[in-house]
Design an enzyme around this catalytic site. Structure first.
Site, short mmCIF file in Angstrom:
data_model
loop_
_atom_site.label_atom_id
_atom_site.label_comp_id
_atom_site.label_asym_id
_atom_site.label_seq_id
_atom_site.Cartn_x
_atom_site.Cartn_y
_atom_site.Cartn_z
N HIS A 108 1.06 -1.38 0.22
CA HIS A 108 0.18 0.04 0.11
C HIS A 108 0.82 0.66 0.18
CE1 HIS A 108 -2.41 2.84 2.00
NE2 HIS A 108 -3.71 2.35 1.38
N LYS A 165 -10.17 -0.96 10.56
CA LYS A 165 -10.93 -2.33 9.80
C LYS A 165 -10.40 -3.77 10.81
CE LYS A 165 -7.69 -0.98 5.78
NZ LYS A 165 -8.22 0.88 5.97
N CYS A 169 -5.02 2.95 -3.64
CA CYS A 169 -3.44 3.27 -3.00
C CYS A 169 -2.39 2.18 -3.61
CB CYS A 169 -3.17 3.58 -1.76
SG CYS A 169 -4.80 4.48 -0.83
#
Lengths: 139, 447
Positions: free
Chosen positions: B164, B267, B405
């Protein structure tokens, strides 16, 4: 047709549809019918960078009026781009600079103009107006 | 509690309910080898779980919400939501400061939350758990503090092609500042790291390795233990980006032997704005503070400041108090269901959705690693991910579209972006059916 008249026409056109799926189908049709910019003309200086879909914009001054051509790699974005071109193309820089673009809200496309949608549409309107300012200054 | 399960392929957990041979191996041979407690997929009470998540009963664009954007953020159970509102109703005070009762009580609650995280990651000490604002801040903290202390001109930092941006940019920045070089472990066409290439990159100049545990775009589960062992053989520390791993799998930092492990609360069904940096004591003690201010000190004068011990050294300013205690409640929530059951259930969803997507005309799955978490990225021939995501949104189906991303990864696959469906334990096969129907409808409209 004036900018306001075209805007009114688009609003009436979208009012005919019952639900959002039909509106999107119409946008897709508009996208498919928009004359494309040739691959060779999709240069980086014409690219309006959005996060997801890419938009290319070309503008020319002819007889005191700006002619816009645009394209996108996403078909729904292209449909929305087609609406912008239809409203603003073939008008004088002053008319374009002063255009309120109220149809966007009336048609219900506002959420596609929020910066988070990142589809390049908001940047495209800005670029269209900036081109008009540039032509006005040159003229 | 046995925490060695992290290294057992999820596929095996899944298969145990399917094939008699595997059942024998898993139920009799494997437990002897690993003391594995066999999970039972059916034990997940999906109706009860879904009832705990208020947002799952909402409608979006007039349609019942189908939320498959769990890789971006997860939804929150009522237990977490109530913890946060209760904090503001009855517990609000600043921590580590006051002598008054509220301050003392919330300080205890916050430190208990730290202990919950410690236990969950199986860290040796609770002071090895630093609360941050999220994975991004955790990585930035390590990158900047580590570089200040250990990175010099000509040194090397290793990342991978599937990171990422949050696990690329901080390293790129400190490398540029220090004149160090960023080296990249390549991936194969399935989206798996090429370990032979990784081995070649490790050398005396390598100062640190930063690798994701699970790829947010591809779902690939990386062999982090092996990656760490190879680095440690040359005394190189490893940072693991666990943002996508903690919602899906057990993480045992001691068994893995990670030097740093980072994740975000949001998350993991916890609040937004809180995250965790685990660091081995020996490393954290060697790193200078990354940001300084209230709470980080022992004594301050205009001439000299003595910084506090761990973990306060790295926690400047008033922290995200309700975030920390909310995260602990989220951790308790997933542990009550059981991460082994969650992993097995999600793997079942993954296999089901993968099978259906493979049968859908024009769909190509990006990321076909043997060991995958419940994340599927795909492209549809001739169509743009944005268009598909827009139509699905009208049908109440939330997916992520774009480059996620991970632009270098998109460049690797020569694509602009993908559609990504990331499943959580509150998702169902019925939702996957509706998603496939929606996808087919979108393809028909757009073609």
């Amino acid at each position: 047709m004036s900018i306001e008249e075209t805007e009114k026409e688009i609003v009436e056109e979208f009012d005919m549809f019952d639900d959002w799926m039909q509106k999107y189908e119409h946008l897709i049709d508009l996208g498919k019918s928009l004359p494309m910019i040739s691959e060779g003309e999709k240069t980086d200086d014409r690219l309006i960078k959005g996060c997801q879909s890419r938009v290319w914009l070309k503008s020319e001054l002819k007889n005191g009026k700006i002619i816009y051509t645009a394209d996108s790699d996403a078909i729904i974005t292209k449909g929305m781009v087609a609406l912008m071109v239809r409203v603003l193309s073939d008008h004088t820089p002053d008319e374009i600079i002063n255009a309120k673009m109220e149809f966007v809200e009336k048609v219900g496309l506002t959420k596609h103009l929020s910066p988070t949608r990142s589809n390049g549409l908001l940047s495209m309107i800005k670029q269209m107006k900036m081109d008009a300012v540039a032509y006005k200054t040159m003229g | 509690m046995n925490r060695n399960r992290i290294n057992i392929p999820l596929k095996l957990l899944y298969l145990q309910g399917k094939s008699p041979l595997f059942r024998i191996i898993l139920n009799f041979v494997f437990p002897i080898m690993t003391e594995l407690k066999t999970p039972d997929i059916s034990i997940i009470d999906i109706d009860k779980i879904r009832a705990d998540f208020p947002i799952l009963s909402d409608k979006v664009n007039g349609k019942p919400l189908i939320y498959f954007d769990n890789g971006a953020t997860s939804q929150k159970p009522i237990q977490v939501i109530e913890t946060i509102t209760n904090y503001y109703k009855h517990q609000n005070a600043n921590i580590h400061r006051g002598v008054h009762t509220l301050s003392q009580e919330i300080t205890v609650a916050y430190e208990n939350a730290r202990a919950t995280v410690q236990k969950h990651l199986n860290a040796l000490y609770s002071h090895e758990i630093i609360f941050t604002s999220g994975t991004t801040e955790s990585i930035n903290l390590v990158a900047h503090s580590f570089a200040k202390q250990f990175l010099s001109n000509g040194d090397e930092v290793i990342v991978t092609a599937m990171e990422h941006h949050s696990n690329i940019l901080p390293w790129q920045m400190v490398c540029e500042e220090r004149g160090a070089l960023l080296k990249v472990v390549p991936i194969n066409s399935d989206g798996e790291l090429i370990l032979e290439e990784y081995k070649k990159l490790l050398n005396k100049k390598t100062k640190i390795v930063a690798v994701t545990h699970i790829s947010n775009t591809l779902g690939t589960i990386n062999p982090v233990k092996e990656i760490i062992d190879l680095a440690h053989a040359q005394n190189i520390p490893v940072l693991v980006d666990g943002a996508q791993a903690v919602p899906h799998t057990f993480v045992n930092v001691q068994d893995m032997d990670a030097d740093f492990y980072c994740f975000s609360g949001h998350k993991l069904f916890g609040p937004t704005g809180v995250g965790v940096l685990y660091g081995k004591e020996k490393w954290l003690n060697q790193l200078p503070p990354y940001k300084v201010g209230g709470g980080t000190i022992k004594t301050v004068s205009f001439e000299r400041t003595e910084y506090a011990d761990l973990p306060l050294k790295f926690e400047a300013g008033t922290p995200h108090i309700e975030g920390g205690i909310g995260l602990a409640v989220a951790i308790d929530y997933v542990n009550e269901i059981g991460l082994d059951k969650i992993a097995a259930y999600e793997h079942d969803l993954l296999e089901y959705a993968t099978g259906l997507l493979q049968k859908t005309d024009g769909v190509k799955i990006i990321g076909t690693a043997k060991n995958k978490a419940s994340v599927i990225s795909f492209v549809v021939e001739g169509l743009h991910a944005f268009d598909i995501g827009t139509i699905l949104d009208q049908l109440g189906i939330a997916v992520r579209t774009g480059h996620h991303c991970t632009q270098p990864l998109m460049t690797h696959y020569c694509i602009q972006g993908t559609v990504r469906a990331a499943f959580a334990f509150y998702n169902t096969k019925q939702e996957i059916d509706l998603f496939i129907q929606g996808l087919e409808r979108a393809i028909k409209m757009l073609r």
